[in-house]
Design an enzyme around this catalytic site. Structure first.
Site, mmCIF file in Angstrom:
data_model
loop_
_atom_site.group_PDB
_atom_site.id
_atom_site.type_symbol
_atom_site.label_atom_id
_atom_site.label_comp_id
_atom_site.label_asym_id
_atom_site.label_seq_id
_atom_site.Cartn_x
_atom_site.Cartn_y
_atom_site.Cartn_z
ATOM 1 C CG ASP A 34 -1.975 -0.999 1.210
ATOM 2 O OD1 ASP A 34 -2.001 -1.763 0.220
ATOM 3 O OD2 ASP A 34 -2.784 -1.034 2.148
ATOM 4 C CG PHE A 37 -1.346 1.998 -4.778
ATOM 5 C CD1 PHE A 37 -1.501 1.464 -6.047
ATOM 6 C CD2 PHE A 37 -2.285 2.912 -4.320
ATOM 7 C CE1 PHE A 37 -2.580 1.841 -6.844
ATOM 8 C CE2 PHE A 37 -3.360 3.297 -5.109
ATOM 9 C CZ PHE A 37 -3.507 2.749 -6.380
ATOM 10 C CD GLU A 117 -27.506 -11.322 -12.952
ATOM 11 O OE1 GLU A 117 -27.414 -10.149 -12.568
ATOM 12 O OE2 GLU A 117 -27.365 -11.671 -14.143
ATOM 13 C CE LYS A 119 -33.030 -8.802 -4.354
ATOM 14 N NZ LYS A 119 -32.469 -7.541 -4.052
ATOM 15 N NE ARG A 140 -34.785 1.495 -6.912
ATOM 16 C CZ ARG A 140 -36.077 1.231 -7.091
ATOM 17 N NH1 ARG A 140 -36.533 0.992 -8.302
ATOM 18 N NH2 ARG A 140 -36.899 1.225 -6.081
ATOM 19 C CD GLU A 184 -27.524 -3.453 -5.558
ATOM 20 O OE1 GLU A 184 -27.985 -3.212 -6.700
ATOM 21 O OE2 GLU A 184 -28.230 -3.559 -4.544
ATOM 22 C CE LYS A 321 -35.665 -9.801 -0.265
ATOM 23 N NZ LYS A 321 -35.079 -8.523 0.160
ATOM 24 C CB CYS A 433 -17.932 0.494 35.756
ATOM 25 S SG CYS A 433 -16.558 0.558 36.910
ATOM 26 C CB CYS A 439 -12.660 -0.295 36.094
ATOM 27 S SG CYS A 439 -13.521 -1.720 35.430
HETATM 28 S S1 IVH Z 1 -31.364 -6.446 -12.096
HETATM 29 C C1 IVH Z 1 -34.851 -4.121 -14.022
HETATM 30 N N1 IVH Z 1 -29.557 -7.911 -10.909
HETATM 31 O O1 IVH Z 1 -32.133 -5.714 -6.401
HETATM 32 C C2 IVH Z 1 -34.104 -4.928 -13.036
HETATM 33 N N2 IVH Z 1 -30.724 -6.310 -9.609
HETATM 34 O O2 IVH Z 1 -35.023 -5.831 -5.830
HETATM 35 C C3 IVH Z 1 -32.803 -4.340 -12.722
HETATM 36 N N3 IVH Z 1 -29.986 -6.205 -7.275
HETATM 37 O O3 IVH Z 1 -32.985 -2.530 -7.550
HETATM 38 C C4 IVH Z 1 -32.164 -4.982 -11.576
HETATM 39 N N4 IVH Z 1 -28.431 -7.751 -7.422
HETATM 40 O O4 IVH Z 1 -30.680 -2.905 -6.487
HETATM 41 C C5 IVH Z 1 -30.480 -6.951 -10.758
HETATM 42 N N5 IVH Z 1 -27.896 -9.261 -10.027
HETATM 43 C C6 IVH Z 1 -28.803 -8.293 -9.862
HETATM 44 C C7 IVH Z 1 -29.018 -7.642 -8.638
HETATM 45 C C8 IVH Z 1 -29.997 -6.661 -8.544
HETATM 46 C C9 IVH Z 1 -29.030 -6.874 -6.635
HETATM 47 C C10 IVH Z 1 -30.856 -5.204 -6.616
HETATM 48 C C11 IVH Z 1 -31.054 -3.930 -7.378
HETATM 49 C C12 IVH Z 1 -32.525 -3.827 -7.626
HETATM 50 C C13 IVH Z 1 -33.064 -4.674 -6.530
HETATM 51 C C14 IVH Z 1 -34.429 -5.209 -6.904
#
Ligand code: IVH
Length: 674
Positions: A34, A37, A117, A119, A140, A184, A321, A433, A439
């Protein structure tokens, strides 16, 4: 150095820095320390300062932040940022697939394919690139319009400032125009923990997502840079060369320099989707970031528009989820921890149980109000949960299974560590305390805080060593650490001569960390690392700080009356004075490093603010020029502001300045003043 040589060196440094950035953040294979860098980055910044005309917006120097924004302008999204419909049931995912199949069939398509994929649990962001250059990033918001937070996003190392377009065969034809990338922003678990460690207890974030959301809203991008956030991309739109499947678009994103996480898979059937969901239910705990489910998307992107969306979410995707991670266990007992500030924290001693990838046997109950709220008794069956939160917590009592043998949890009368009668200050939820000086638990806590990573980072000084030092009377405060001898250390349990020497070396090294780190290490109540930096700036020596009145302190940015009072109280304590003496004697930095020499005094006494776009200077640079000439940069226009430098398209700040009658100058006049 002449300009031609500077240009060469700058180009070389930029390439190298970006390469090391990649090695560090994308491949987790750093080749340099680091320190090395930082040296390269410092050199680049120095050269760009000497030759401001060579500074470009995609220079890695632009990632260190510095721009202070008052308000985030609103941005209307080019197309709405929808959210996803959520489900906790695999059966509903099957129904989703059946629905999609019908719709695709009606559109004349064949059997659809999906991409599964992860989330990511963070904050959704949209990035706009023009001619391959990052020009704008926004949150958003309500889906239709969000906040523009470009300066904050620029600091995130995994957001490319310039796209790697030429490497993509598909992108030969049309390099102009705009590309939108969505994804994200998140905080890695280790970065989250580091951030929390350096915050006063009452300001800690509950989980990485909250920390991310809070950080993106900060107006000081240098602070954002320090907090280290990450970005993962999952959506690409708006380019002539973009491909027709989501799978390929993810690959394109990777080719451009984005991180996708890589953990996506093409699925043809529901069984494959269910396997993916099952696989990641456990595997996700080993990831360095938090995920809360799986997102399933139709692979054929050309069908997306045709399938369309409901009011809130597209018909071509769904989020599965994972259920919050809960487990039932028995509360076997409650112990009481004494923190470095004397706070008593009740801790649940649980029957060990597996939860979210680890075994849980303890969990904080926070305070006695929380115990009351839960209505929990020793011997109860309790539910514990890990949902987003890194640390598990007791969320409820299983009353239906309460046995007759449970015991109430009493507030202890005496400190479990030193036997002093506990106190509860009026208006506070916690018991304390009051035996601050004597202490042992508080002594240990203060020394451990002093040695912690974000404070003086004294490696080898762990809990068991500190406990021995305090117990044997070898150290009662941090100042005593520097008087320890090799013999004393080597005489401790589990301590060989070699490790004793390592401790001494680490102590020696800790003297070089700097004055602001020392201020944080002192452990003044309410003074986290960021506040310590502010303080160090305002009062560049301990002596100055000690002599500054409470009123003066309260006037320092970010320091209100509560913190000011806490600082005053701290310095009034005799044991603190004694400790400071020992620290000074040991050669710790009791003042800020030699201040930089001023270029001239042309801005002395001026409070300056920049607004609008300057033509010949990058904002940060211009601000530094003012500081180098004795001036102060302020972040909002007030009666105390003395000069407003207005560039083109200056907005509300300029208006306010005119209203208040503050002097307004343009860039030419600014240059003359320099
Ligand atoms: S696609 C039109 N892909 O989940 C759809 N969203 O509950 C665009 N999120 O607002 C979102 N991982 O913040 C997508 N692999 C992923 C995601 C993802 C997390 C979040 C994102 C979205 C929210 C929806």
């Amino acid at each position: 150095m002449d300009k031609a040589n500077a240009q060469k060196e700058i180009a070389k440094l930029r390439t190298e820095i970006e390469r090391h950035n990649r090695l560090y953040y994308l491949e987790a294979k750093p080749e340099i320390s680091d320190f090395e860098f930082d040296k390269m980055l410092e050199r680049l910044i120095a050269l760009e300062k000497e030759f401001p005309e060579l500074l470009t917006p995609d220079s890695p120097s632009q990632r260190v932040g510095g721009e202070v924004t008052r308000e985030f302008p609103a941005v209307v999204h080019r197309e709405p940022m929808l959210s996803l419909s959520n489900t906790y049931s695999v059966a509903e995912v099957t129904e989703f697939c059946a629905r999609v199949e019908k719709l695709v069939e009606a559109e004349g398509g064949g059997t659809p394919e999906y991409v599964a994929e992860l989330k990511f649990d963070g904050v959704a962001i949209s990035l706009l690139y023009r001619d391959g250059l990052f020009v704008r990033g926004s949150t958003r918001g309500d889906g239709r319009q969000g906040d523009e937070i470009t300066p904050n996003l620029r600091t995130i190392p995994t957001i490319p400032l310039r796209l790697d377009l030429p490497d993509l065969p598909l992108f030969g034809a049309d390099l102009s125009g705009e590309i939108e990338v969505r994804g994200e922003v998140y905080m890695r678990k280790d970065d989250f923990e580091r951030l929390n460690e350096e915050r006063p207890e009452e300001e800690r974030f509950a989980n990485p997502r909250n920390a991310t959301a809070g950080t993106l809203k900060l107006q000081d991008s240098a602070e954002v840079a320090r907090r280290r956030m990450s970005f993962v991309a999952y959506y690409l739109k708006g380019h002539a060369g973009e491909s027709r499947t989501h799978m390929e678009r993810l690959r394109q994103l990777e080719g451009m320099g984005f991180v996708t996480g890589g953990n996506y898979r093409r699925c043809k059937e529901m069984t494959e989707i269910a396997t993916f969901i099952d696989e990641w239910a456990e595997k996700r705990w080993a990831l360095p970031y938090e995920t809360d489910g799986v997102v399933l998307k139709l692979n054929d992107v050309t069908l997306w528009d045709r399938l369309g969306a409901t009011a809130k979410s597209p018909r071509w995707a769904i989020a599965y989820k994972y259920p919050a991670q809960q487990a039932k266990t028995v509360l076997q007992g409650v112990t009481f921890q004494v923190g470095r500030l004397g706070t008593i924290t009740p801790v649940a001693e649980l029957k060990p149980v597996k939860l979210a990838g680890s075994t849980v046997s303890r969990s904080t109950l926070h305070n006695f109000d929380e115990i009351e709220r839960l209505g929990v008794r020793v011997g109860d069956y309790v539910m514990i949960e890990k949902s987003g939160e890194v640390i598990p917590k007791v969320i409820s009592v299983v009353l239906a299974e309460r046995l007759e043998t449970t015991d109430a949890i009493e507030v202890p009368e005496l400190c479990p560590e030193c036997g002093t009668k506990l106190e509860r200050p009026e208006g506070e939820v916690s018991w304390y305390c009051p035996n601050e000086e004597g202490c042992s638990a508080q002594r240990r806590g203060r020394i451990l805080h002093f040695a912690s990573r974000n404070a003086l980072d004294i490696q080898n000084l762990g809990e068991s060593l500190v406990a021995q030092l305090v117990e044997r009377g070898l150290a009662s405060d941090a100042g005593d650490l520097y008087r320890l001898t090799l013999e004393q250390l080597a005489g401790l349990d589990r301590m060989a001569a070699k490790s004793a020497q390592n401790v001494l070396d680490a102590l020696e090294k800790s003297k070089t960390r700097g004055y602001d780190r020392l201020l944080f290490a002192l452990g003044i109540r309410h003074v986290g690392a960021a506040t310590a930096r502010e303080l160090a700036h305002a009062c560049p020596s301990i002596d100055r700080l000690r002599d500054t009145s409470e009123e003066e302190l309260a006037a320092v940015p970010d320091i209100g009356p509560v913190i000011a009072e806490s600082i005053r109280d701290f310095f009034a304590k005799p044991w603190v004075a004694a400790m400071l003496e020992k620290l000074a004697e040991a050669g710790l930095p009791m003042q800020a490093g030699a201040a930089k020499a001023l270029v001239n005094n042309n801005f002395e006494g001026q409070s300056v603010i920049f607004t609008g776009t300057l033509e010949r200077h990058v904002r940060q640079q211009a601000e530094e020029m003012v500081r180098e000439r004795g001036g102060r940069i302020v972040s909002s226009v007030s009666k105390k502001t003395t000069i407003v430098v207005a560039g083109s398209e200056a907005g509300s700040k300029l208006e306010k300045a005119m209203k208040l009658g503050v002097k307004v100058i343009d860039e030419d006049e600014f240059e003359r003043m320099l």
